[in-house]
Design an enzyme around this catalytic site. Sequence first.
Site, PDB file in Angstrom:
ATOM      1  N   ARG A 129     -22.387  -8.923  96.560  1.00  0.00           N
ATOM      2  CA  ARG A 129     -22.556 -10.177  97.313  1.00  0.00           C
ATOM      3  C   ARG A 129     -23.852 -10.112  98.108  1.00  0.00           C
ATOM      4  O   ARG A 129     -24.237  -9.048  98.598  1.00  0.00           O
ATOM      5  CB  ARG A 129     -21.416 -10.353  98.322  1.00  0.00           C
ATOM      6  N   TYR A 147     -22.846 -11.886  89.699  1.00  0.00           N
ATOM      7  CA  TYR A 147     -21.921 -10.844  90.162  1.00  0.00           C
ATOM      8  C   TYR A 147     -20.840 -11.359  91.107  1.00  0.00           C
ATOM      9  O   TYR A 147     -21.119 -12.161  92.008  1.00  0.00           O
ATOM     10  CB  TYR A 147     -22.697  -9.720  90.862  1.00  0.00           C
ATOM     11  N   LYS A 158     -14.454 -15.832  97.374  1.00  0.00           N
ATOM     12  CA  LYS A 158     -14.927 -15.895  98.758  1.00  0.00           C
ATOM     13  C   LYS A 158     -15.415 -17.314  99.100  1.00  0.00           C
ATOM     14  O   LYS A 158     -15.215 -17.793 100.213  1.00  0.00           O
ATOM     15  CB  LYS A 158     -16.052 -14.889  98.974  1.00  0.00           C
ATOM     16  N   HIS A 187      -8.829 -13.457 105.226  1.00  0.00           N
ATOM     17  CA  HIS A 187      -9.215 -12.323 104.401  1.00  0.00           C
ATOM     18  C   HIS A 187      -8.156 -11.239 104.597  1.00  0.00           C
ATOM     19  O   HIS A 187      -8.393 -10.255 105.293  1.00  0.00           O
ATOM     20  CB  HIS A 187     -10.604 -11.857 104.859  1.00  0.00           C
ATOM     21  N   SER A 204     -14.277  -4.059 104.967  1.00  0.00           N
ATOM     22  CA  SER A 204     -14.402  -3.259 103.745  1.00  0.00           C
ATOM     23  C   SER A 204     -14.371  -1.769 104.075  1.00  0.00           C
ATOM     24  O   SER A 204     -14.631  -1.356 105.205  1.00  0.00           O
ATOM     25  CB  SER A 204     -15.669  -3.597 102.962  1.00  0.00           C
ATOM     26  N   CYS A 207     -11.750   0.136 104.230  1.00  0.00           N
ATOM     27  CA  CYS A 207     -10.597   0.563 105.036  1.00  0.00           C
ATOM     28  C   CYS A 207      -9.337   0.735 104.174  1.00  0.00           C
ATOM     29  O   CYS A 207      -8.241   0.896 104.707  1.00  0.00           O
ATOM     30  CB  CYS A 207     -10.319  -0.445 106.136  1.00  0.00           C
ATOM     31  N   ASP A 250      -6.288  -9.370  98.838  1.00  0.00           N
ATOM     32  CA  ASP A 250      -7.564  -9.765  99.450  1.00  0.00           C
ATOM     33  C   ASP A 250      -7.498 -11.031 100.302  1.00  0.00           C
ATOM     34  O   ASP A 250      -8.148 -11.084 101.331  1.00  0.00           O
ATOM     35  CB  ASP A 250      -8.617  -9.951  98.342  1.00  0.00           C
ATOM     36  N   ARG A 299     -16.488  -2.385  89.858  1.00  0.00           N
ATOM     37  CA  ARG A 299     -15.210  -3.095  90.038  1.00  0.00           C
ATOM     38  C   ARG A 299     -14.327  -3.078  88.810  1.00  0.00           C
ATOM     39  O   ARG A 299     -14.811  -2.961  87.689  1.00  0.00           O
ATOM     40  CB  ARG A 299     -15.509  -4.577  90.347  1.00  0.00           C
TER      41      ARG A 299
END
Length: 648
Positions: A111, A260, A269, A289, A311, A313, A336, A430
Amino acid sequence: MPPEFARSLSDSHCGRQAASQFAKARSQPSFCLPPRLSRGLSAVGALPPQVRQFVEQSAATCRPDKVHVCDGSAEENRRLLELLQQQGTAQPLPKYSNCWLARTDPADVARVEGRTFVCTPRMRDAVPAGGAASGQLGNWMSPEDMRAAVSQRLPGCMAGRTMYVIPFSMGPLGSPLAKIGVELTDSPYVACSMRVMTHVSAAVLEALASGEQFVRCLHSVGRPAQPRASARRGWPCDPERTIILHKPDSNEIVSYGSGYGGNSLLGKKCLALRLGSCMARREGWLAEHMLILGITTPAGRKRYVAAAFPSACGKTNLAMMQPSLPGYKVECVGDDIAWMRFDEQGRLRAINPERGFFGVAPGTSSSTNPNAMRTIFSNTLFTNVAATSDGGVFWEGLESELPEGVAVTDWLGQPWERGSGRPAAHPNSRFCTPAEQCPIIDPVWQAPEGVPIDAILFGGRRPEGVPLVYEALSWRHGVFVGAAMRSEATAAAEHKGKVIMHDPFAMRPFFGYNFGQYLAHWCSMERRGGSKMPKIFHVNWFRKDSQGRFLWPGYGENCRVLDWVLRRVEGEDIALGSAVGLLPKPGSLRLDGLRETPDLQQLFSLPKSFWAQEVEDIGRYFEQQVGEDLPGEISEELQALRQRIAQM
Ligand code: O2Y
Ligand code: MN
């Protein structure tokens, strides 16, 4: 074409040219289709009028050679994958069942926050008074600049390619919590990934035929003004001019230049969080989120928890956790995003608007996330992971699962050796995999009414000072805890060190409107839920001792924290007041069966100097970034925390 952009483009030279070329194209055999995807031809004519208009106007500007309306079928997917193989974008992974590996251009791997904008007439609608037009809590662009950005990039950008029309639903089609989008894209990779991540079907078009609204999502991988020397065959993109634009007033998204993930799978998102948060505010709900998990106690009582983490975590790991405590069962609703709304009884209900997981591969293994490993080896599109000579995949974290004698090719297509000092897989590589394949997917994960949420967790990676778990003193205090979230992250490339970053609600890159107004919206939720408000907690699995060792084992042992949370939800008297919130009473956190007894003293200590500094850091952040848009309730909570800490 979105109405706003269409107007600006038809005023321009390019627009006029595009429109006349499109008219010419239409007088010839109108939308020609790739021979093997020809079912789209009749479908264009049969589109609901508002969708057809969007397609025709966008095609007039972007000038694709062909248009294909996707139906989401397995046959269509098979043909798209075949095309990706022919184009050199993806290769099959014969070790598994219907799995594929795509390699992107090395300049298009994540991103791009700095090129992501919310476009509103007034800057203050998008970013708070404290910040700049481009700041920590989002980037604003005026509608005029947006029109200019679009007209500098879109005309002719799809020439030589097919435009795929993807009708999709975020959330089960027909659910009162679901929303419909139509993404137009010139990337067959995006078409395949959207089919995994969202509900793509002809039934969506039927819903639109009966007048439902939809979000207009226009995406092109782009066409660089000059050919790029480092361009990768099979992955067209325009990294220098990449831009991702959101227009909340008219529910429009335009993304140009990147193929991407979050830049191109516009349901995720862009729609579900940025535009979603704006829709949620207008309509009185929450677009967050957050993962959603179901947890059943040994007594058979099932509860649902939503959790927001920045992110790195372990959000996907928690969503699919294998609990260590006997008798506990965790089931996954989503990893997510959560859309949550109070029902008529005042219960907060959540759906996962997605249909798949777009998870980070490195670090995922049979020890960190066995349920993800049981999910991803069929019908999965991997991106930028390493390949193995036996037709499989590899990434950092899978070293002990790599068969003997197997050679590895890295994400760039180069031979790779252990100990080379280079990662085999890109750190942001990913897996894009169907959620229904998860062995612990919750039986009601697709329930149109959503699942009832009893607890909300906020968390972060905090090596110092922040206890394993504490409960917020009230809803309002919980909103403050979300606003004050911080987490350790790798700093920008020039430093490479670790820094503690503010990431309120884990939404920092995803706010669709002014964060101060977002906080006011969260505070206002109390009026909708009344006595049935979920309890709010803060968790930190990552506290370290003075030697830098983790004080808590994490992973499946985190169910011990969930056990305490659920017992609090049941009203058990197992909490003790402290300056920061309610902590577990001594003996109330279950530690039975742990291999090593953790040092609870250190795990729950609240060093006064740390907290005095923390409260000052939070105050400065609010002042600088939110300014006068900070709701009074939140400044009162900050002041109350400051006083409690002073009295420690
Ligand atoms: O880099 C990307 O484009 C992917 S970002 C992403 C993907 C899945 C879930 N969460 C995220 C995120 O950035 O929060
Ligand atoms: Mn995410």
